[in-house]
Motif scaffolding. Structure first.
Motif, PDB file in Angstrom:
ATOM      1  N   LEU A 193     -51.176   5.292 -27.965  1.00 18.90           N
ATOM      2  CA  LEU A 193     -52.234   6.109 -27.370  1.00 18.90           C
ATOM      3  C   LEU A 193     -52.871   6.930 -28.475  1.00 18.90           C
ATOM      4  CD1 LEU A 193     -53.883   7.177 -25.007  1.00 18.90           C
ATOM      5  CD2 LEU A 193     -52.059   8.829 -24.537  1.00 18.90           C
ATOM      6  N   TYR A 194     -54.190   6.873 -28.539  1.00 16.32           N
ATOM      7  CA  TYR A 194     -54.932   7.564 -29.597  1.00 16.32           C
ATOM      8  C   TYR A 194     -56.046   8.388 -28.979  1.00 16.32           C
ATOM      9  CZ  TYR A 194     -58.222   8.185 -33.488  1.00 16.32           C
ATOM     10  OH  TYR A 194     -59.079   8.716 -34.427  1.00 16.32           O
ATOM     11  N   LYS A 195     -56.187   9.622 -29.482  1.00 21.45           N
ATOM     12  CA  LYS A 195     -57.349  10.428 -29.129  1.00 21.45           C
ATOM     13  C   LYS A 195     -57.899  11.032 -30.409  1.00 21.45           C
ATOM     14  CE  LYS A 195     -59.392  13.701 -25.967  1.00 21.45           C
ATOM     15  NZ  LYS A 195     -59.230  14.745 -24.934  1.00 21.45           N
ATOM     16  N   ARG A 196     -59.115  10.637 -30.734  1.00 22.66           N
ATOM     17  CA  ARG A 196     -59.718  11.058 -31.997  1.00 22.66           C
ATOM     18  C   ARG A 196     -59.808  12.578 -32.076  1.00 22.66           C
ATOM     19  NH1 ARG A 196     -65.221   8.204 -33.120  1.00 22.66           N
ATOM     20  NH2 ARG A 196     -63.775   6.423 -33.143  1.00 22.66           N
TER      21      ARG A 196
ATOM     22  N   PHE B  16     -54.678  13.371 -31.616  1.00 21.28           N
ATOM     23  CA  PHE B  16     -53.323  12.887 -31.870  1.00 21.28           C
ATOM     24  C   PHE B  16     -53.257  11.376 -32.001  1.00 21.28           C
ATOM     25  CE2 PHE B  16     -53.718  13.208 -27.212  1.00 21.28           C
ATOM     26  CZ  PHE B  16     -53.383  11.913 -26.831  1.00 21.28           C
ATOM     27  N   VAL B  17     -52.158  10.953 -32.623  1.00 24.38           N
ATOM     28  CA  VAL B  17     -51.661   9.578 -32.594  1.00 24.38           C
ATOM     29  C   VAL B  17     -50.319   9.634 -31.881  1.00 24.38           C
ATOM     30  CG1 VAL B  17     -50.594   7.781 -34.009  1.00 24.38           C
ATOM     31  CG2 VAL B  17     -52.840   8.674 -34.628  1.00 24.38           C
ATOM     32  N   LEU B  18     -50.126   8.772 -30.895  1.00 24.83           N
ATOM     33  CA  LEU B  18     -48.894   8.789 -30.103  1.00 24.83           C
ATOM     34  C   LEU B  18     -48.191   7.447 -30.213  1.00 24.83           C
ATOM     35  CD1 LEU B  18     -48.417  10.235 -26.534  1.00 24.83           C
ATOM     36  CD2 LEU B  18     -47.578   7.938 -27.080  1.00 24.83           C
TER      37      LEU B  18
ATOM     38  N   PRO C 164     -54.601  16.128 -35.936  1.00 26.75           N
ATOM     39  CA  PRO C 164     -53.717  17.280 -36.145  1.00 26.75           C
ATOM     40  C   PRO C 164     -52.312  17.088 -35.577  1.00 26.75           C
ATOM     41  CG  PRO C 164     -55.359  17.759 -34.464  1.00 26.75           C
ATOM     42  CD  PRO C 164     -55.758  16.461 -35.094  1.00 26.75           C
ATOM     43  N   PHE C 165     -52.155  16.192 -34.599  1.00 26.37           N
ATOM     44  CA  PHE C 165     -50.833  15.995 -34.001  1.00 26.37           C
ATOM     45  C   PHE C 165     -50.386  14.542 -34.091  1.00 26.37           C
ATOM     46  CE2 PHE C 165     -51.488  20.102 -32.034  1.00 26.37           C
ATOM     47  CZ  PHE C 165     -50.198  20.619 -31.949  1.00 26.37           C
ATOM     48  N   VAL C 166     -49.101  14.378 -34.330  1.00 26.68           N
ATOM     49  CA  VAL C 166     -48.392  13.117 -34.126  1.00 26.68           C
ATOM     50  C   VAL C 166     -47.403  13.366 -32.996  1.00 26.68           C
ATOM     51  CG1 VAL C 166     -46.569  11.657 -35.093  1.00 26.68           C
ATOM     52  CG2 VAL C 166     -48.659  12.078 -36.406  1.00 26.68           C
ATOM     53  N   ILE C 167     -47.390  12.460 -32.025  1.00 30.00           N
ATOM     54  CA  ILE C 167     -46.513  12.596 -30.856  1.00 30.00           C
ATOM     55  C   ILE C 167     -45.603  11.375 -30.782  1.00 30.00           C
ATOM     56  CG2 ILE C 167     -46.416  12.924 -28.355  1.00 30.00           C
ATOM     57  CD1 ILE C 167     -49.318  13.878 -28.450  1.00 30.00           C
TER      58      ILE C 167
END
Length: 223
Positions: free
Chosen positions: A80-83, A86-88, A141-144
């Motif tokens: 799941l990616y949201k520009r 985050f990258v999940l 900014p986030f890695v999940i």
């Protein structure tokens, strides 16, 4: 005629009960779990994927290409990616060892040393995918890292330089367990990760008012 009082179902508890027994089925469960998590934290669900990645701002299975040894190039898929957010990377373990051939263990038995290593490997994989994004998209900014139906781990790099995503908010509380979603503050934190991640940057926290600092100093002096 008397009617039984209506039962009020708490959405968080319903979500926890629904997912706590899931396990060993990442491919089957990942997108459903994350979609329902979006509903719980009151953010939009991901969008359908388009044929041009420039338009895939918030999607499941975002493709990225990254270099390998000897000039080879591999293609990966971000779960799941949201520009700009985050990258999940998602995995799914299980709560007990497989007792027979019909039982499935998933990536590992939760809580075991191998499970911890697998979660660390998933974090490195997510960072690799983040590094493979086009430069113009910038570092998220986030890695999940998610163990579907069990835990959500947060790592943050508010500098967006790729210097390193660190445990967020700290090493003691970066891992959110499924039951923790009953806490509204935890759900609000996740909603910020999804919608306004830089609001969580400690460097952007409003300064303590001068009067409050003075009072704090007096209290410390009296202690």
């Amino acid at each position: 005629m008397k009617f039984a009082p209506a039962t009020i179902v708490d959405p968080a508890q319903a979500f926890i009960i629904r997912w706590k027994s899931s396990g060993a089925g990442e491919r089957a469960n990942c997108q459903l779990f994350l979609s329902e998590l979006c509903d719980l934290i009151q953010v939009p669900r991901p969008n359908p994927t388009r044929d041009d990645d420039r338009h895939n701002l918030y999607v499941f299975e975002r493709t990225v290409a990254y270099p390998r040894a000897h000039g080879a190039v591999s293609t990966g898929r971000i779960d799941l990616y949201k520009r700009g957010c985050f990258v999940l990377e998602a995995k799914q373990g299980s709560d007990q060892k497989a007792q027979c051939l019909k039982s499935r263990r998933g990536m590992a038995v939760r809580g075991s040393n191998y499970w911890e290593r697998s979660m660390s490997d998933a974090r490195r994989q997510a960072v690799t995918y983040a590094r493979a994004l086009p430069d113009w998209e910038g570092w998220p900014p986030f890695v999940i890292v998610v163990d579907v139906g069990h835990s959500i781990e947060l790592f943050a790099d508010f500098s967006r330089t790729g210097a390193g995503h660190e445990h967020f908010p700290d090493p003691a509380s970066y891992r959110i367990l499924l039951g923790d979603l009953a806490n509204s503050a935890i759900r609000q934190r996740l909603a910020k990760v999804w919608t306004a991640p830089f609001d969580l940057d400690p460097a952007r926290a409003p300064p303590v008012p001068r009067l409050a600092r003075g009072r704090a100093g007096k209290v410390a002096a009296l202690a």
